[in-house]
Design an enzyme around this catalytic site. Structure first.
Site, PDB file in Angstrom:
ATOM      1  N   ASP A  97       0.797  -1.228   0.000  1.00  0.00           N
ATOM      2  CA  ASP A  97       0.000   0.000   0.000  1.00  0.00           C
ATOM      3  C   ASP A  97       0.831   1.281   0.000  1.00  0.00           C
ATOM      4  O   ASP A  97       0.390   2.319   0.478  1.00  0.00           O
ATOM      5  CB  ASP A  97      -0.909  -0.007   1.243  1.00  0.00           C
ATOM      6  CG  ASP A  97      -0.128  -0.264   2.523  1.00  0.00           C
ATOM      7  OD1 ASP A  97       1.102  -0.103   2.502  1.00  0.00           O
ATOM      8  OD2 ASP A  97      -0.750  -0.623   3.541  1.00  0.00           O
ATOM      9  N   GLU A 119      -0.737  -9.043  -1.264  1.00  0.00           N
ATOM     10  CA  GLU A 119      -1.291  -8.476  -0.014  1.00  0.00           C
ATOM     11  C   GLU A 119      -2.443  -7.510  -0.330  1.00  0.00           C
ATOM     12  O   GLU A 119      -2.505  -6.380   0.166  1.00  0.00           O
ATOM     13  CB  GLU A 119      -0.211  -7.773   0.820  1.00  0.00           C
ATOM     14  CG  GLU A 119      -0.585  -7.538   2.272  1.00  0.00           C
ATOM     15  CD  GLU A 119       0.476  -6.757   3.035  1.00  0.00           C
ATOM     16  OE1 GLU A 119       0.514  -5.526   2.931  1.00  0.00           O
ATOM     17  OE2 GLU A 119       1.273  -7.390   3.735  1.00  0.00           O
ATOM     18  N   GLU A 133      -1.828   5.180   3.349  1.00  0.00           N
ATOM     19  CA  GLU A 133      -1.850   3.811   2.822  1.00  0.00           C
ATOM     20  C   GLU A 133      -3.253   3.273   2.550  1.00  0.00           C
ATOM     21  O   GLU A 133      -3.457   2.508   1.608  1.00  0.00           O
ATOM     22  CB  GLU A 133      -1.108   2.863   3.769  1.00  0.00           C
ATOM     23  CG  GLU A 133       0.401   3.077   3.815  1.00  0.00           C
ATOM     24  CD  GLU A 133       0.832   4.187   4.769  1.00  0.00           C
ATOM     25  OE1 GLU A 133      -0.035   4.808   5.430  1.00  0.00           O
ATOM     26  OE2 GLU A 133       2.034   4.454   4.853  1.00  0.00           O
ATOM     27  N   HIS A 215       6.827   4.428  12.674  1.00  0.00           N
ATOM     28  CA  HIS A 215       7.059   5.323  11.533  1.00  0.00           C
ATOM     29  C   HIS A 215       5.797   5.935  10.938  1.00  0.00           C
ATOM     30  O   HIS A 215       5.856   6.676   9.958  1.00  0.00           O
ATOM     31  CB  HIS A 215       7.797   4.578  10.418  1.00  0.00           C
ATOM     32  CG  HIS A 215       6.960   3.499   9.773  1.00  0.00           C
ATOM     33  ND1 HIS A 215       6.052   3.764   8.771  1.00  0.00           N
ATOM     34  CD2 HIS A 215       6.867   2.181  10.012  1.00  0.00           C
ATOM     35  CE1 HIS A 215       5.463   2.646   8.409  1.00  0.00           C
ATOM     36  NE2 HIS A 215       5.931   1.651   9.152  1.00  0.00           N
ATOM     37  N   ARG A 217       2.860   8.056   9.535  1.00  0.00           N
ATOM     38  CA  ARG A 217       2.702   9.496   9.310  1.00  0.00           C
ATOM     39  C   ARG A 217       1.599  10.103  10.181  1.00  0.00           C
ATOM     40  O   ARG A 217       1.709  11.250  10.592  1.00  0.00           O
ATOM     41  CB  ARG A 217       2.385   9.770   7.835  1.00  0.00           C
ATOM     42  CG  ARG A 217       3.609   9.717   6.971  1.00  0.00           C
ATOM     43  CD  ARG A 217       3.302   9.755   5.495  1.00  0.00           C
ATOM     44  NE  ARG A 217       4.531   9.458   4.775  1.00  0.00           N
ATOM     45  CZ  ARG A 217       5.300  10.369   4.190  1.00  0.00           C
ATOM     46  NH1 ARG A 217       4.962  11.627   4.176  1.00  0.00           N
ATOM     47  NH2 ARG A 217       6.411  10.000   3.582  1.00  0.00           N
ATOM     48  N   HIS A 248      13.570   4.428  12.637  1.00  0.00           N
ATOM     49  CA  HIS A 248      13.293   4.623  11.203  1.00  0.00           C
ATOM     50  C   HIS A 248      14.004   5.881  10.706  1.00  0.00           C
ATOM     51  O   HIS A 248      14.142   6.856  11.443  1.00  0.00           O
ATOM     52  CB  HIS A 248      11.772   4.765  11.027  1.00  0.00           C
ATOM     53  CG  HIS A 248      11.275   4.613   9.628  1.00  0.00           C
ATOM     54  ND1 HIS A 248      11.398   5.614   8.694  1.00  0.00           N
ATOM     55  CD2 HIS A 248      10.658   3.592   8.991  1.00  0.00           C
ATOM     56  CE1 HIS A 248      10.863   5.211   7.542  1.00  0.00           C
ATOM     57  NE2 HIS A 248      10.406   3.983   7.701  1.00  0.00           N
TER      58      HIS A 248
HETATM   59  C1  UD1 Z   1       6.983   4.453   3.582  1.00  0.00           C
HETATM   60  C2  UD1 Z   1       5.567   4.141   3.107  1.00  0.00           C
HETATM   61  C3  UD1 Z   1       4.798   3.372   4.179  1.00  0.00           C
HETATM   62  C4  UD1 Z   1       5.584   2.165   4.643  1.00  0.00           C
HETATM   63  C5  UD1 Z   1       6.935   2.619   5.120  1.00  0.00           C
HETATM   64  C6  UD1 Z   1       7.785   1.438   5.545  1.00  0.00           C
HETATM   65  C7  UD1 Z   1       4.390   5.724   1.649  1.00  0.00           C
HETATM   66  C8  UD1 Z   1       3.629   6.982   1.573  1.00  0.00           C
HETATM   67  N1  UD1 Z   1       4.835   5.377   2.855  1.00  0.00           N
HETATM   68  O1  UD1 Z   1       6.893   5.401   4.648  1.00  0.00           O
HETATM   69  O2  UD1 Z   1       3.559   2.955   3.630  1.00  0.00           O
HETATM   70  O3  UD1 Z   1       4.876   1.544   5.699  1.00  0.00           O
HETATM   71  O4  UD1 Z   1       7.613   3.286   4.045  1.00  0.00           O
HETATM   72  O5  UD1 Z   1       8.896   1.851   6.250  1.00  0.00           O
HETATM   73  O6  UD1 Z   1       4.595   5.069   0.655  1.00  0.00           O
HETATM   74  N2  UD1 Z   1      14.494   7.708   4.497  1.00  0.00           N
HETATM   75  C9  UD1 Z   1      15.867   7.580   4.356  1.00  0.00           C
HETATM   76  N3  UD1 Z   1      16.370   6.347   4.009  1.00  0.00           N
HETATM   77  C10 UD1 Z   1      15.605   5.262   3.830  1.00  0.00           C
HETATM   78  C11 UD1 Z   1      14.209   5.399   3.998  1.00  0.00           C
HETATM   79  C12 UD1 Z   1      13.663   6.634   4.313  1.00  0.00           C
HETATM   80  O7  UD1 Z   1      16.597   8.533   4.525  1.00  0.00           O
HETATM   81  O8  UD1 Z   1      16.127   4.169   3.542  1.00  0.00           O
HETATM   82  C13 UD1 Z   1      13.924   9.043   4.846  1.00  0.00           C
HETATM   83  C14 UD1 Z   1      14.022  10.048   3.690  1.00  0.00           C
HETATM   84  O9  UD1 Z   1      14.265  11.323   4.216  1.00  0.00           O
HETATM   85  C15 UD1 Z   1      12.612   9.995   3.098  1.00  0.00           C
HETATM   86  C16 UD1 Z   1      11.779   9.792   4.362  1.00  0.00           C
HETATM   87  O10 UD1 Z   1      12.545   8.900   5.160  1.00  0.00           O
HETATM   88  O11 UD1 Z   1      12.291  11.160   2.400  1.00  0.00           O
HETATM   89  C17 UD1 Z   1      10.380   9.291   4.149  1.00  0.00           C
HETATM   90  O12 UD1 Z   1      10.338   8.171   3.280  1.00  0.00           O
HETATM   91  P1  UD1 Z   1       8.941   7.746   2.548  1.00  0.00           P
HETATM   92  O13 UD1 Z   1       9.170   6.550   1.730  1.00  0.00           O
HETATM   93  O14 UD1 Z   1       8.327   8.936   1.897  1.00  0.00           O
HETATM   94  O15 UD1 Z   1       7.955   7.429   3.735  1.00  0.00           O
HETATM   95  P2  UD1 Z   1       8.057   6.429   4.950  1.00  0.00           P
HETATM   96  O16 UD1 Z   1       7.616   7.227   6.113  1.00  0.00           O
HETATM   97  O17 UD1 Z   1       9.344   5.748   4.976  1.00  0.00           O
HETATM   98  N1  UDP Z   2      12.371  -4.493  10.010  1.00  0.00           N
HETATM   99  C1  UDP Z   2      13.746  -4.612   9.763  1.00  0.00           C
HETATM  100  N2  UDP Z   2      14.611  -3.813  10.469  1.00  0.00           N
HETATM  101  C2  UDP Z   2      14.181  -2.916  11.404  1.00  0.00           C
HETATM  102  C3  UDP Z   2      12.785  -2.786  11.623  1.00  0.00           C
HETATM  103  C4  UDP Z   2      11.910  -3.583  10.903  1.00  0.00           C
HETATM  104  O1  UDP Z   2      14.166  -5.418   8.940  1.00  0.00           O
HETATM  105  O2  UDP Z   2      15.029  -2.226  12.009  1.00  0.00           O
HETATM  106  C5  UDP Z   2      11.437  -5.320   9.213  1.00  0.00           C
HETATM  107  C6  UDP Z   2      10.350  -6.061   9.986  1.00  0.00           C
HETATM  108  O3  UDP Z   2      10.776  -7.349  10.358  1.00  0.00           O
HETATM  109  C7  UDP Z   2       9.197  -6.097   8.984  1.00  0.00           C
HETATM  110  C8  UDP Z   2       9.391  -4.857   8.137  1.00  0.00           C
HETATM  111  O4  UDP Z   2      10.730  -4.416   8.381  1.00  0.00           O
HETATM  112  O5  UDP Z   2       9.281  -7.214   8.110  1.00  0.00           O
HETATM  113  C9  UDP Z   2       8.410  -3.791   8.534  1.00  0.00           C
HETATM  114  O6  UDP Z   2       8.759  -2.561   7.929  1.00  0.00           O
HETATM  115  P1  UDP Z   2       8.112  -1.188   8.359  1.00  0.00           P
HETATM  116  O7  UDP Z   2       7.693  -1.248   9.787  1.00  0.00           O
HETATM  117  O8  UDP Z   2       9.072  -0.130   7.942  1.00  0.00           O
HETATM  118  O9  UDP Z   2       6.858  -1.076   7.394  1.00  0.00           O
HETATM  119  P2  UDP Z   2       5.343  -1.595   7.477  1.00  0.00           P
HETATM  120  O10 UDP Z   2       5.358  -3.069   7.656  1.00  0.00           O
HETATM  121  O11 UDP Z   2       4.662  -0.862   8.596  1.00  0.00           O
HETATM  122  O12 UDP Z   2       4.782  -1.179   6.154  1.00  0.00           O
END
Ligand code: UD1
Ligand code: UDP
Length: 375
Positions: A97, A119, A133, A215, A217, A248
């Protein structure tokens, strides 16, 4: 000739849940996986690709620091448009999502390329929770052609929205396939975690360990401040317990967490962990405090009680089984719920049952069979 199936994904959880499908599909003579990552996440995505030994065929490298949803969406749409125009797959697979999922589903529809949604069918019926999401997955449902819900409950959600029953294949969640692969690797080669004090992974001591992730939003701002206040109070109250929090990389999470929780003896703030050490930690934890979707699915199968810092969940199966409890982001509710689990063995035992409502580890096999028979 083998059919070319494009996997388009961009974040950590999508990678964890699609890598086992890619590995299984690579063994199928009639299907050829083609891996396109949007790079919506950079570091956290690459960690997972490393664990599964997958090298993307195409990397769109879309992540920008603190990206807004609108700029990510518009960049993803044009980059995926270019990718599909050049590589012309026979089918696209997406998972979950995220913004990547919505954009890939929309652009595939523009190219008239069939899409399978892994999923599918998770719903809270609240458009702001999880944000964005819930709307991403509703939109994806109406753009894609084949739906792979993990459970019969998620299948029923799709039927309620008018999806054709013949296009729905209940498969289980591929996260369980990933978890089984990870547990086996961890068992054979226990990972070290440099960022934690020696010994914490081997045995966290009498006070046990609380593992934390977050994490969402919809919790940015006051929600995260309340969560941090709760963790601080708990760390003071349970000084023998280790509170381990891989934070995160989203700056909206990093800032409050490091500002409010740095410098406490028994609170370990660490970088996001690669999947294998994270699975090893889940296995060692006494209690898991999280807002993560994937962790809600993995922990019940490890017999770990999960307190979910959200008001809604699209994963009711863990709640029904009693291993998962919603606690929201209210400070006092989090403190009370964690305290109860750390002090009341009856309450703990009632939640700590190993159950597996999300799959049997054979979801990939079912998805691949459905694709092979339908395209
Ligand atoms: C995203 C997804 C969320 C998912 C989550 C898993 C959307 C809108 N959100 O949220 O559904 O559950 O990922 O973790 O698609 N960043 C880094 N390095 C990384 C990852 C993130 O620096 O490896 C930072 C960056 O500044 C980036 C910010 O996190 O701009 C937000 O990343 P983004 O993918 O927009 O949203 P998440 O909150 O990670
Ligand atoms: N996870 C990981 N390292 C971490 C935290 C989570 O590998 O430090 C894994 C966790 O086992 C799960 C997935 O990341 O499989 C969940 O990711 P996240 O919580 O970012 O996203 P969501 O599942 O809420 O979309």
């Amino acid at each position: 000739m083998a059919k070319k199936i494009s996997f388009i994904f961009g974040t950590r959880p999508e990678a964890i849940k699609l890598c086992p499908v890619i590995l299984a599909m690579a063994m199928e003579p009639g299907l050829q996986p083609h891996v396109c990552v949007t790079g919506q996440h950079r570091e956290m995505l690459d960690q997972v690709l490393d664990v599964f030994g997958i090298e993307p065929d195409v990397d769109l490298a879309l992540m920008r620091p603190n990206q807004t949803l609108a700029s990510l969406t518009s960049n993803a749409i044009s980059a995926i448009d270019g990718y599909l125009g050049e590589h012309k797959p026979d089918m696209v697979l997406v998972q979950g999502d995220t913004t990547t999922v919505f954009c890939a589903s929309l652009v595939s529809f523009y190219h008239r390329i069939p899409v399978g949604h892994v999923e599918a069918g998770l719903r809270t019926w609240n458009k702001f929770s999880p944000f964005p999401e819930e709307i991403n997955r509703v939109l994806a449902t109406h753009l894609v052609d084949y739906h792979f819900p993990p459970t019969s409950g998620s299948r029923n959600n799709l039927l309620k929205e008018g999806v054709d029953n013949d296009r729905i294949f209940v498969t289980g969640n591929t996260v369980i396939d990933a978890l089984f692969i990870a547990i086996e690797k961890v068992r054979r080669n226990p990972p070290a975690i440099d960022q934690l004090p020696q010994g914490l992974l081997e045995g966290p001591g009498d006070g046990g360990m609380v593992l934390i992730t977050g994490h969402r939003r919809e919790s940015f701002g006051s929600g995260f401040e309340d969560i941090c206040r709760a963790i601080k109070t708990l760390a003071g109250r349970f000084s023998e317990t280790a509170f381990v929090y891989p934070v995160h990389l989203n700056p909206n999470v990093q800032k409050p967490v490091y500002e409010m929780l740095s410098g406490l003896n028994n609170v370990h703030l660490i970088e996001p962990l690669s999947y294998l050490p994270f699975v090893a930690l889940m296995n060692r934890a006494r209690v898991i405090l999280t807002d993560s979707g994937g962790v809600q699915e993995e922990a019940p199968s490890l017999g770990k009680p999960v307190l979910v810092m959200r008001d809604t969940t699209e994963r009711p199966e863990g709640l029904d089984a009693g291993t998962v409890k919603l606690v929201g982001t209210d400070c006092d509710t989090i403190i009370d719920s964690v305290s109860t689990l750390l002090t009341d063995s009856k309450a703990y035992d009632a939640m700590a049952q190993a159950i597996n409502p999300y799959g049997d580890g054979r979801a990939c096999e079912r998805i691949i069979k459905a694709i092979a028979e339908n395209i």
